[in-house]
Motif scaffolding. Structure first.
Motif, mmCIF file in Angstrom:
data_model
loop_
_atom_site.group_PDB
_atom_site.id
_atom_site.type_symbol
_atom_site.label_atom_id
_atom_site.label_comp_id
_atom_site.label_asym_id
_atom_site.label_seq_id
_atom_site.Cartn_x
_atom_site.Cartn_y
_atom_site.Cartn_z
ATOM 1 N N VAL A 90 0.843 -1.197 0.000
ATOM 2 C CA VAL A 90 0.000 0.000 0.000
ATOM 3 C C VAL A 90 0.877 1.246 0.000
ATOM 4 O O VAL A 90 2.067 1.187 0.294
ATOM 5 C CB VAL A 90 -0.955 0.027 1.220
ATOM 6 C CG1 VAL A 90 -1.909 -1.143 1.193
ATOM 7 C CG2 VAL A 90 -0.183 0.054 2.524
ATOM 8 N N GLU A 91 0.258 2.373 -0.320
ATOM 9 C CA GLU A 91 0.899 3.682 -0.243
ATOM 10 C C GLU A 91 -0.039 4.627 0.491
ATOM 11 O O GLU A 91 -1.254 4.533 0.342
ATOM 12 C CB GLU A 91 1.191 4.216 -1.643
ATOM 13 C CG GLU A 91 2.176 3.377 -2.418
ATOM 14 C CD GLU A 91 2.310 3.801 -3.865
ATOM 15 O OE1 GLU A 91 1.752 4.852 -4.256
ATOM 16 O OE2 GLU A 91 2.964 3.065 -4.614
ATOM 17 N N TYR A 92 0.546 5.528 1.270
ATOM 18 C CA TYR A 92 -0.241 6.474 2.056
ATOM 19 C C TYR A 92 0.003 7.895 1.567
ATOM 20 O O TYR A 92 1.074 8.235 1.072
ATOM 21 C CB TYR A 92 0.148 6.418 3.530
ATOM 22 C CG TYR A 92 -0.160 5.108 4.188
ATOM 23 C CD1 TYR A 92 -1.433 4.852 4.683
ATOM 24 C CD2 TYR A 92 0.806 4.119 4.320
ATOM 25 C CE1 TYR A 92 -1.725 3.649 5.309
ATOM 26 C CE2 TYR A 92 0.529 2.925 4.939
ATOM 27 C CZ TYR A 92 -0.741 2.690 5.429
ATOM 28 O OH TYR A 92 -1.031 1.503 6.034
ATOM 29 N N ARG A 93 -0.987 8.713 1.772
ATOM 30 C CA ARG A 93 -0.868 10.160 1.585
ATOM 31 C C ARG A 93 -1.339 10.793 2.885
ATOM 32 O O ARG A 93 -2.441 10.516 3.367
ATOM 33 C CB ARG A 93 -1.743 10.643 0.437
ATOM 34 C CG ARG A 93 -1.709 12.141 0.256
ATOM 35 C CD ARG A 93 -2.625 12.576 -0.870
ATOM 36 N NE ARG A 93 -2.673 14.013 -0.960
ATOM 37 C CZ ARG A 93 -3.656 14.683 -1.512
ATOM 38 N NH1 ARG A 93 -4.671 14.039 -2.065
ATOM 39 N NH2 ARG A 93 -3.643 15.987 -1.525
ATOM 40 N N PHE A 94 -0.510 11.653 3.460
ATOM 41 C CA PHE A 94 -0.839 12.365 4.690
ATOM 42 C C PHE A 94 -1.010 13.833 4.337
ATOM 43 O O PHE A 94 -0.116 14.434 3.754
ATOM 44 C CB PHE A 94 0.282 12.221 5.715
ATOM 45 C CG PHE A 94 0.533 10.804 6.125
ATOM 46 C CD1 PHE A 94 -0.131 10.260 7.206
ATOM 47 C CD2 PHE A 94 1.416 10.008 5.423
ATOM 48 C CE1 PHE A 94 0.086 8.942 7.584
ATOM 49 C CE2 PHE A 94 1.642 8.690 5.792
ATOM 50 C CZ PHE A 94 0.979 8.156 6.871
#
Length: 125
Positions: free
Chosen positions: A55-59
């Motif tokens: 997965v990849e996250y964006r904050f």
């Protein structure tokens, strides 16, 4: 007859895809506190639910005082591990964080999670 079967199959696949995506969610393992001082690290930890693979996250850090936002992106990581992130905030104000998650390499985010509003203030000497 073949067209009807094909059409029904497409409807079935599409409805299952929407259901599978809507059941994916994010959980805070560590949430922001209600108050911080300038340059005091703001730690958060998140983990996706009902998701597999990388997965990849964006904050996104929203500054309610200036009405501006700043985005930070993670590298590709395993869904199995919690992801820890640290913000260093240099200005006073009220903030909140939204975290988005997507499958690695995908364009669309599948789930998001919003923190409560927290305050960053100057230390009084």
């Amino acid at each position: 007859m073949k067209r009807i079967v094909y059409f029904l199959l497409l409807i079935f696949l599409f409805s299952n895809t929407i259901y599978a995506q809507s059941s994916i969610s994010l959980t805070f393992l560590k949430k922001p506190k209600s108050e911080y001082y300038i340059n005091e690290p703001v730690y958060i930890s998140v983990k996706p639910n009902k998701m597999t693979g990388n997965v990849e996250y964006r904050f996104v850090l929203y500054d309610l005082t200036t009405k501006k936002s700043t985005s930070y992106f993670s590298k590709r990581v395993s869904y199995r591990n919690a992801y820890n992130f640290k913000f260093n905030i240099k200005n006073e104000g009220k903030y909140y964080i939204i975290v988005y998650v997507k499958r690695s390499g995908a364009k669309n985010y599948l789930a998001s999670l919003k923190s409560s509003v927290f305050t960053v203030k100057r230390k009084l000497s």
